[in-house]
Design a protein around this motif. Structure first.
Motif, PDB file in Angstrom:
ATOM      1  N   GLU B 113       0.830  -1.190   0.000  1.00 49.69           N
ATOM      2  CA  GLU B 113       0.000   0.000   0.000  1.00 49.69           C
ATOM      3  C   GLU B 113       0.870   1.248   0.000  1.00 49.69           C
ATOM      4  OE1 GLU B 113      -3.276  -0.326   0.035  1.00 49.69           O
ATOM      5  OE2 GLU B 113      -3.791   1.805   0.144  1.00 49.69           O
ATOM      6  N   PHE B 114       1.866   1.186   0.861  1.00 46.21           N
ATOM      7  CA  PHE B 114       2.778   2.318   1.000  1.00 46.21           C
ATOM      8  C   PHE B 114       3.508   2.569  -0.314  1.00 46.21           C
ATOM      9  CE2 PHE B 114       7.217   3.511   2.152  1.00 46.21           C
ATOM     10  CZ  PHE B 114       6.955   4.827   2.475  1.00 46.21           C
ATOM     11  N   VAL B 127       3.182  11.157   4.277  1.00 50.30           N
ATOM     12  CA  VAL B 127       1.761  11.095   3.964  1.00 50.30           C
ATOM     13  C   VAL B 127       1.428   9.752   3.333  1.00 50.30           C
ATOM     14  CG1 VAL B 127      -0.096  12.223   2.737  1.00 50.30           C
ATOM     15  CG2 VAL B 127       1.772  13.565   3.649  1.00 50.30           C
ATOM     16  N   ALA B 128       2.331   9.263   2.505  1.00 52.46           N
ATOM     17  CA  ALA B 128       2.114   7.944   1.921  1.00 52.46           C
ATOM     18  C   ALA B 128       2.006   6.895   3.022  1.00 52.46           C
ATOM     19  CB  ALA B 128       3.250   7.601   0.976  1.00 52.46           C
ATOM     20  N   ALA B 129       2.884   7.019   4.010  1.00 50.04           N
ATOM     21  CA  ALA B 129       2.849   6.070   5.125  1.00 50.04           C
ATOM     22  C   ALA B 129       1.529   6.162   5.866  1.00 50.04           C
ATOM     23  CB  ALA B 129       4.006   6.356   6.085  1.00 50.04           C
ATOM     24  N   SER B 156       2.833  -0.220  11.593  1.00 55.33           N
ATOM     25  CA  SER B 156       3.761   0.907  11.544  1.00 55.33           C
ATOM     26  C   SER B 156       5.187   0.438  11.823  1.00 55.33           C
ATOM     27  CB  SER B 156       3.339   2.000  12.515  1.00 55.33           C
ATOM     28  OG  SER B 156       3.836   1.749  13.790  1.00 55.33           O
ATOM     29  N   ASP B 157       5.304  -0.574  12.682  1.00 55.45           N
ATOM     30  CA  ASP B 157       6.640  -1.112  12.928  1.00 55.45           C
ATOM     31  C   ASP B 157       7.225  -1.735  11.676  1.00 55.45           C
ATOM     32  OD1 ASP B 157       6.648  -0.267  15.456  1.00 55.45           O
ATOM     33  OD2 ASP B 157       6.209  -2.204  16.392  1.00 55.45           O
ATOM     34  N   GLY B 172       6.368  10.098  10.387  1.00 57.21           N
ATOM     35  CA  GLY B 172       4.967  10.056   9.984  1.00 57.21           C
ATOM     36  C   GLY B 172       4.213   8.958  10.704  1.00 57.21           C
ATOM     37  N   CYS B 173       4.833   7.778  10.793  1.00 61.93           N
ATOM     38  CA  CYS B 173       4.190   6.660  11.492  1.00 61.93           C
ATOM     39  C   CYS B 173       3.961   7.012  12.954  1.00 61.93           C
ATOM     40  CB  CYS B 173       5.061   5.412  11.398  1.00 61.93           C
ATOM     41  SG  CYS B 173       5.074   4.672   9.774  1.00 61.93           S
ATOM     42  N   ASP B 174       4.989   7.587  13.570  1.00 61.46           N
ATOM     43  CA  ASP B 174       4.872   7.933  14.992  1.00 61.46           C
ATOM     44  C   ASP B 174       3.753   8.943  15.216  1.00 61.46           C
ATOM     45  OD1 ASP B 174       6.850   6.241  15.592  1.00 61.46           O
ATOM     46  OD2 ASP B 174       8.419   7.741  15.875  1.00 61.46           O
TER      47      ASP B 174
END
Lengths: 636, 407
Positions: B113-114, B127-129, B156-157, B172-174
């Motif tokens: 997806e990413f 933003v992609a993440a 996210s990990d 971004g994930c955080d």
């Protein structure tokens, strides 16, 4: 010089949100604290605290300037309660020049003075006249002057007079027949004592308590309390009796008392339990700091163990350990203090007609003032005490005594576990990520956190070399070195003199800290600033490891205005080297001033990073942590 | 456009690798859900982040392509030998995929997806993440908030471990995780409405990203004055937006572009500026000090803004900042707030290295070592101000914001 500071004024802290925000109002409460108007401004204490605590009650915030009513308060009290100006005044040479003016001042107040004045200074240092228990009680203490001071006693006793007039005046107004008789008896007793010259002279008829060699204001007070029973009427006239611990609390010296302000020093000294002999020849710049002759207080204090009844033995023990230097290091001192307080709370029972919240706070304050007398508080201890007092003040009134006590004990345990032990672990976890294979790490002195970091990195199998830099007179680094070498780390040991030579091989400098102030200044063992500056000059990153509970909102620019003076003998003599005796016989010379500083302040420019339990932050972010931390723990 | 880049080779390669990645042992055990086994980035010696950037900018030379191919080839050889060690188990791509489908009943992978999101040039990697993570929420079959949270955490990990070199991906994930876990309002709703609310929020992030760029462009207009000369380095979408807005506002300024070796991002940047009729001049990277006296302002983008207030950016940023600092020129950084990361590098080597191939045009003897690091760290004392969507900040405020965010 540092652009990040000069430019700081550019952006005023607006209400901002970080990251992805939607205009939903629920999010706002998460990211910005609405309670604060100004991030730097220390929060004003709750009004209740201001009201019911005397100056020493909120004295734990060292930034505070003592309120003005303090003086008048003190004067009133000196009139009301035991005045005990006796003390072996061993003032520095400067004091000796004062007598003439003082004599003038004293004589201007002299008419109608009933109190005996020391006319024969060489033999008679002073008289304590008590007026609270009225009539018969008089305390005379004869002080054994140390040799070499007796010729200065003249100056000292004149100073005694100097603050007598006010009390004498009030005495004059308030004395009745019985009291006058008591004073006369006191005079007689004093003369007798003067003749006896240091022997324990006691006049049984007037219940004079004479203590040789000591100045136990505490003892005097407690004995006066004992005598109170017979003079209820008299004491009622004077405004009722006071709890001894409350007196103590109010009498505690302000933590940041300016010790070059003579009148205040005297006032503090009158109430001191620990007999501190002031050292002579203090360095000009550091006269505002207390400097004592070391080694004299300990036996003295030990003899008084049974006289200090409101003091809990555990607190007493810790105080003695501070005094003798058995407990040192910010965390160790803080934990020891809290454990003693925990014992004291365990054994505490609220006196009848008192509330636990107020009485216990007063009790804790009296313990704290005792500890301050033993050794000035560290900033971490100040923060911890603030936490405890806040907890006591926040106790719900409905709680029963045993519940309240167990809650407090739990709070203390929680503080020790979370704020000290756990945060050390978190710091270690963060700091270890900054150690890579092949690093050469330098540390100065002995910091418990740095030791844990090094040992943990070693356990993780990282290969690095440690340089332990040490300095006289404490040589704490050797202790650290011993523990590191035992665990198999490869180490180099050197003194701070060689730090500029060894710094070029170093890749990281790890330092401990006694406190971090809100301008990012690191307040730590003396010599730390020097190491940090050398590291900065060699472009080696300096990492300061400090638990967040040691942060303080004060701002300090130099290490002069607030510091601690150690024993000057420690630097003038070298242990185990008898042949280094160049200073023998010179120590008491007027033109020689010895300075043994304990702490210094490292400007934030020389610090690359501060590792704390909230992560790794630049020194500019300390105020944010202080703010968050206080919100978490002082107002929760 | 991106199809011309080298990344398609890598993508294809990585697709194969990913499907091969679950080893037979883990299949037999099959205890970890497919999200947890976090397929590692196969091209570990090349920074995926910088490759994506290069692909977006579409400046790929034949040499670059060849090197990339070589790098991948070498890697696939390694993989092959590894596969042999395992005993040549014939797990096809289909087999792996099937296993995953059986494992938890969804043929969905965050990383796929990413990857599909990050191929859009206008979209920042963070933003992609976030879009990928939003997709995780959408496809999740969790029935409780906690379950969903755990699933998100795993996703996210795995994203973070897929490309450890990318600061903005991690940040971004955080940020997204905080955003999701820190909403107390969700506790009082039933699960489905909470979930849809989360999805709704995640959708908003894409717009916020574009909006952030607009905010930054507006804020920075006060710092561009008529007749000034601006030095830019690298290709930053934010800086481009800033300059575009300035040009639209009829400001007269001149831009000096560095060449930006090895991926020549400066060339593309100057192309974009030329389209806007902004006078632009190209410099080789080593001419920065030579031209610095005619420069009024230095503008950078940032791959990541770290806790000290410094930035991590394309190689060469640090030296330009040093030159600018020594000549007393202001250095401005334009960065979105989702690039703020909880990193604290002490020096240049204190980061996980991000490598990329470098095209020298001539064959390099194997004995000669080549510094292939793609980025450097600029300490805060060399930066004047940061333009972010939170406002114009000094470097020291970054840490304050991060503490507020993460505590």
């Amino acid at each position: 010089m540092d652009p990040r500071r000069t430019a700081r004024t550019v952006s005023d802290p607006k209400v901002r949100q970080v990251g992805f925000f939607t205009p939903a109002p629920t999010e706002r409460s998460i990211s910005d604290p609405p309670r604060f108007q100004d991030p730097i401004q220390p929060p004003s204490p709750s009004p209740t605290q201001v009201n019911d605590h005397s100056p020493s009650g909120n004295s734990l915030s060292p930034v505070m300037i003592p309120p003005a009513h303090h003086h008048s308060d003190n004067f009133l009290r000196t009139a009301l309660q035991v005045t005990s100006p006796t003390k072996a005044f061993s003032y520095s040479a400067k004091t000796v020049t004062i007598p003439p003016e003082n004599e003038d001042v004293a004589s201007s107040f002299s008419p109608g003075r009933k109190v005996v004045s020391a006319k024969s200074p060489s033999s008679f240092p002073g008289v304590k006249a008590s007026s609270v228990p009225a009539s018969e009680l008089t305390t005379v203490s004869v002080v054994n002057l140390p040799p070499g001071i007796s010729e200065k006693a003249g100056g000292a006793s004149v100073e005694v007079q100097n603050d007598r007039p006010v009390s004498a005046k009030t005495l004059k107004e308030k004395t009745n027949k019985a009291e006058r008789r008591a004073l006369q008896e006191a005079q007689r007793a004093a003369k007798a004592a003067a003749k006896a010259e240091g022997t324990k002279a006691s006049s049984a008829a007037s219940k004079v308590v004479t203590s040789a060699n000591t100045k136990p204001s505490k003892a005097a007070k407690s004995s006066s309390q004992k005598n109170d029973g017979s003079q209820v009427a008299a004491s009622e006239k004077k405004g009722g009796d006071r709890a001894p611990e409350k007196d103590r609390k109010k009498d505690a010296p302000h933590p940041r008392m300016q010790y070059d302000d003579k009148s205040r020093v005297e006032k503090a000294k009158k109430r001191a339990v620990v007999k501190q002999t002031e050292a002579r020849n203090r360095v000009e710049l550091f006269r505002h700091l207390p400097q004592y002759e070391h080694g004299t207080q300990l036996p003295d204090l030990e003899t008084k163990f049974f006289e200090l009844d409101p003091m809990h033995p555990a607190v007493y023990k810790v105080g003695l350990q501070y005094l003798s230097g058995d407990i040192h290091g910010g965390n160790a001192r803080c934990i020891a203090m809290f454990q003693a307080f925990k014992e004291a709370i365990k054994d505490y029972s609220t006196p009848p007609e008192k509330t636990l919240i107020r009485d216990l706070t007063a009790r804790i304050s009296s313990y704290v003032s005792f500890l301050i007398e033993c050794r000035p508080l560290s900033i971490s201890m100040g923060n911890a005490i603030k936490f405890l007092k806040n907890r006591i003040a926040k106790l719900p009134l409905a709680l029963s005594e045993s519940e309240a006590k167990s809650t407090l004990m739990l709070d203390i345990d929680l503080f020790i576990n979370e704020k000290i032990i756990l945060s050390e672990k978190v710091i270690v976890k963060h700091a270890v990520t900054k150690i890579q294979d092949g690093d050469v790490l330098l540390t100065y002195g002995a910091s418990s956190v740095v030791e844990m970091i090094l040992l943990h990195a070693h356990e993780l199998g990282k290969h690095f070399h440690v340089v332990v830099v040490d300095s006289r007179p404490k040589l704490e680094g050797q202790l650290l070195l011993r523990r590191l070498v035992r665990k198999g780390l490869s180490c180099t040991y050197t003194h701070v003199n060689a730090v500029s030579c060894i710094m070029q091989d170093v890749t990281r400098v790890f330092l401990g800290a006694s406190s971090v102030l809100s301008n990012g200044t690191v307040y730590s063992r003396v010599g730390t600033a020097c190491v940090a500056m050398v590291a900065h000059a060699f472009r080696v990153p300096v990492l300061v490891c400090c638990e967040a509970y040691k942060f303080h909102e004060r701002v300090q620019l130099d290490s002069i205005c607030f510091n601690e003076l150690g024993n000057p003998d420690a630097i003038s003599k070298v242990q185990g080297r008898e042949e280094i005796n160049y200073l023998d016989g010179l120590v008491n010379q007027e033109n020689l001033q010895l300075l043994n500083l304990i702490y210094d302040a490292t400007p934030s420019d020389y610090v690359s990073m501060i590792i704390t339990d909230y992560g790794m932050i630049p020194p500019t972010s300390v105020p944010v942590i202080v703010r968050e931390y206080r919100r978490d723990h002082l107002w929760s | 456009m991106w199809w011309r880049s080298a990344s398609f080779i890598l993508d294809r390669q990585q697709h194969q690798n990913r499907t091969v990645a679950p080893s037979p042992e883990s299949f037999l055990l099959s205890s970890p859900p497919p999200m947890a086994d976090s397929p590692l980035n196969p091209k570990s010696n090349i920074s995926a982040y910088y490759q994506t950037r290069a692909a977006h900018h579409a400046v790929v030379t034949s040499d670059w392509l060849a090197q990339a191919q070589a790098a991948v080839g070498r890697h696939s050889d390694d993989d092959g030998s590894l596969g042999d060690d395992k005993g040549a188990t014939p797990i096809g791509g289909g087999g792996g995929g099937g296993g995953e489908e059986e494992g938890s009943g969804k043929a969905f992978s965050v990383i796929d997806e990413f990857n599909s999101w990050r191929k859009q040039p206008a979209l920042a990697e963070a933003v992609a993440a976030i879009r990928a993570l939003a997709a995780v929420i959408r496809t999740s079959e969790a029935t409780t908030m906690m379950e969903l949270e755990i699933e998100l955490k795993k996703a996210s990990d795995s994203l973070k471990s897929w490309d450890t070199t990318s600061i903005s991906l991690t940040a971004g994930c955080d940020h997204f995780m905080l955003y999701v876990t820190r909403t107390s309002a969700l506790e009082y709703e039933d699960f489905n409405s909470a979930k849809s609310r989360l999805i709704e929020r995640a959708e908003k992030f894409g717009e916020i990203s574009c909006k952030a760029r607009r905010i930054i462009a507006m804020l920075s207009q006060d710092f561009i004055f008529d007749g000034c000369t601006i030095l830019v380095h690298g290709f930053s979408r934010v800086v481009l937006e800033v300059l575009k807005t300035a040009a639209e506002n009829k400001k007269h300024f001149r831009v000096l572009c560095t060449e930006g070796r090895p991926d020549r991002t400066g060339l593309r940047f100057s192309n974009e500026l030329a389209k806007l009729d902004v006078p632009v001049k190209l410099l080789i990277d080593s001419a920065v000090a030579y031209t610095m006296d005619e420069v009024d302002v230095v503008h950078f983008g940032a791959d990541g803004v770290v806790e000290s207030g410094g930035i991590i950016n394309m190689m060469g940023t640090f030296q330009i900042a040093l030159v600018a600092h020594s000549m007393n020129k202001p250095v401005y950084v334009a960065a979105e707030s989702y690039e703020f990361a909880r990193h604290y590098p002490l020096d240049q080597k204190d980061m996980s290295p991000a490598r990329r191939p470098i095209d020298f045009g001539v064959p390099i003897p194997s004995k000669v070592e080549v510094e292939t690091s793609a980025r450097d760290y600029t300490p805060p004392q060399y930066l004047t101000l940061l333009f972010t969507d939170l406002g114009v900040l000094t470097p020291s405020v970054i840490s304050d914001e991060l503490i507020q965010l993460y505590l």
